[in-house]
Design a protein around this motif. Structure first.
Motif, PDB file in Angstrom:
ATOM      1  N   THR A 121       1.930   2.881 -12.355  1.00  0.00           N
ATOM      2  CA  THR A 121       0.213   2.874 -12.385  1.00  0.00           C
ATOM      3  C   THR A 121       0.061   3.027 -11.413  1.00  0.00           C
ATOM      4  OG1 THR A 121       1.220   0.627 -11.519  1.00  0.00           O
ATOM      5  CG2 THR A 121       1.314   0.154 -13.571  1.00  0.00           C
ATOM      6  N   ASP A 124      -1.229   1.452  -8.981  1.00  0.00           N
ATOM      7  CA  ASP A 124      -1.037  -0.193  -8.076  1.00  0.00           C
ATOM      8  C   ASP A 124       0.325   0.584  -7.052  1.00  0.00           C
ATOM      9  OD1 ASP A 124      -1.276  -2.529  -6.594  1.00  0.00           O
ATOM     10  OD2 ASP A 124       0.276  -2.914  -7.014  1.00  0.00           O
ATOM     11  N   GLU A 125       1.344   0.811  -8.380  1.00  0.00           N
ATOM     12  CA  GLU A 125       2.780   1.371  -7.884  1.00  0.00           C
ATOM     13  C   GLU A 125       2.539   2.524  -6.907  1.00  0.00           C
ATOM     14  OE1 GLU A 125       5.438   0.056 -11.360  1.00  0.00           O
ATOM     15  OE2 GLU A 125       4.182   1.423 -11.519  1.00  0.00           O
ATOM     16  N   GLY A 137       0.117   9.656 -13.409  1.00  0.00           N
ATOM     17  CA  GLY A 137       1.141   9.096 -13.706  1.00  0.00           C
ATOM     18  C   GLY A 137       2.173   9.144 -12.458  1.00  0.00           C
ATOM     19  N   ARG A 192      -3.786   6.666 -20.889  1.00  0.00           N
ATOM     20  CA  ARG A 192      -3.492   5.348 -20.421  1.00  0.00           C
ATOM     21  C   ARG A 192      -3.277   6.052 -18.629  1.00  0.00           C
ATOM     22  NH1 ARG A 192       2.620   4.492 -22.280  1.00  0.00           N
ATOM     23  NH2 ARG A 192       1.772   1.811 -21.068  1.00  0.00           N
ATOM     24  N   TRP A 193      -2.238   6.727 -18.326  1.00  0.00           N
ATOM     25  CA  TRP A 193      -1.932   6.560 -17.230  1.00  0.00           C
ATOM     26  C   TRP A 193      -2.571   6.914 -15.957  1.00  0.00           C
ATOM     27  CZ3 TRP A 193       2.433   4.178 -16.184  1.00  0.00           C
ATOM     28  CH2 TRP A 193       3.160   4.281 -17.541  1.00  0.00           C
ATOM     29  N   ASP A 194      -2.520   6.866 -14.487  1.00  0.00           N
ATOM     30  CA  ASP A 194      -4.040   7.187 -13.729  1.00  0.00           C
ATOM     31  C   ASP A 194      -3.469   7.971 -12.888  1.00  0.00           C
ATOM     32  OD1 ASP A 194      -5.200   4.050 -13.557  1.00  0.00           O
ATOM     33  OD2 ASP A 194      -3.177   3.149 -13.093  1.00  0.00           O
TER      34      ASP A 194
END
Length: 197
Positions: free
Chosen positions: A9, A11-12, A29, A79-81
């Protein structure tokens, strides 16, 4: 080259550390290591940062050019950043100062950079010409420079109605920039820099 098999994510990604000095972009991601590039690649980045800074100081703009110090979160589909780290980013000083106590990443809800530059290398050619060009346009970054020492061209992409109009500059052609109209610079001066600049 993909480093992690597990998708991260945003944040990760911001808190990721593998104990090395490697810088990573996050693409859908996945961690993508940023290579050091050649000495010429680094020289071009340093040269442009200094030239932008000289013009900014001369004209008194409240801006700052930063080499590989700022990430730009991308609205890439899926959906992945995704977060990019341009080779040079020009920001308002106030925006740079606002990043003092957090990760230096411009979020999607924040004002975009004024200008970004990517210096093309063999491994980044497709990404710099295609993916980043689309992503930076969606972010409303007014000007995107693609500096390609492999093809000996500087391409200035200016945003117009959500898409970039691109103009190529070669040889002794003066580079025309809407962000830096006072910049007195040719393609050769950018591409033929001396490593000790």
């Amino acid at each position: 080259m993909i480093v992690a098999t597990k998708k991260l994510t945003f944040d990760e990604y911001l808190h990721y550390s593998d104990g090395s000095d490697t810088q990573y972009e996050l693409v859908n991601g996945e961690l993508i290591p940023m290579s050091l590039g050649t000495g010429k690649h680094g020289g071009i980045i340093r040269f442009l940062e200094r030239r932008f800074e000289a013009v900014i100081e001369e004209l008194g703009h409240p801006w700052i050019p930063l080499a590989t110090l700022v990430g730009v979160r991308s609205p890439r589909g899926g959906r992945w950043d995704t977060s990019r780290i341009p080779d040079v980013t020009v920001l308002p000083i106030e925006q740079w100062e606002s990043l003092a106590n957090r990760e230096a990443v411009i979020e999607l809800n924040e004002a975009p950079p004024i200008l970004v530059v990517e210096v093309v290398s063999e491994s980044t050619k497709t990404t710099d010409y295609r993916s980043k060009r689309s992503e930076y346009a969606v972010l409303n970054i007014q000007e995107y420079w693609i500096v390609d020492p492999l093809a000996e061209v500087v391409i200035v992409c200016s945003l117009a109605e959500g898409f970039y109009d691109a103009v190529e500059f070669r040889g002794k052609n003066p580079i025309v920039s809407n962000v830096f109209p006072e910049l007195n610079l040719t393609a050769n001066q950018v591409l033929m820099i001396i490593l000790s600049c």
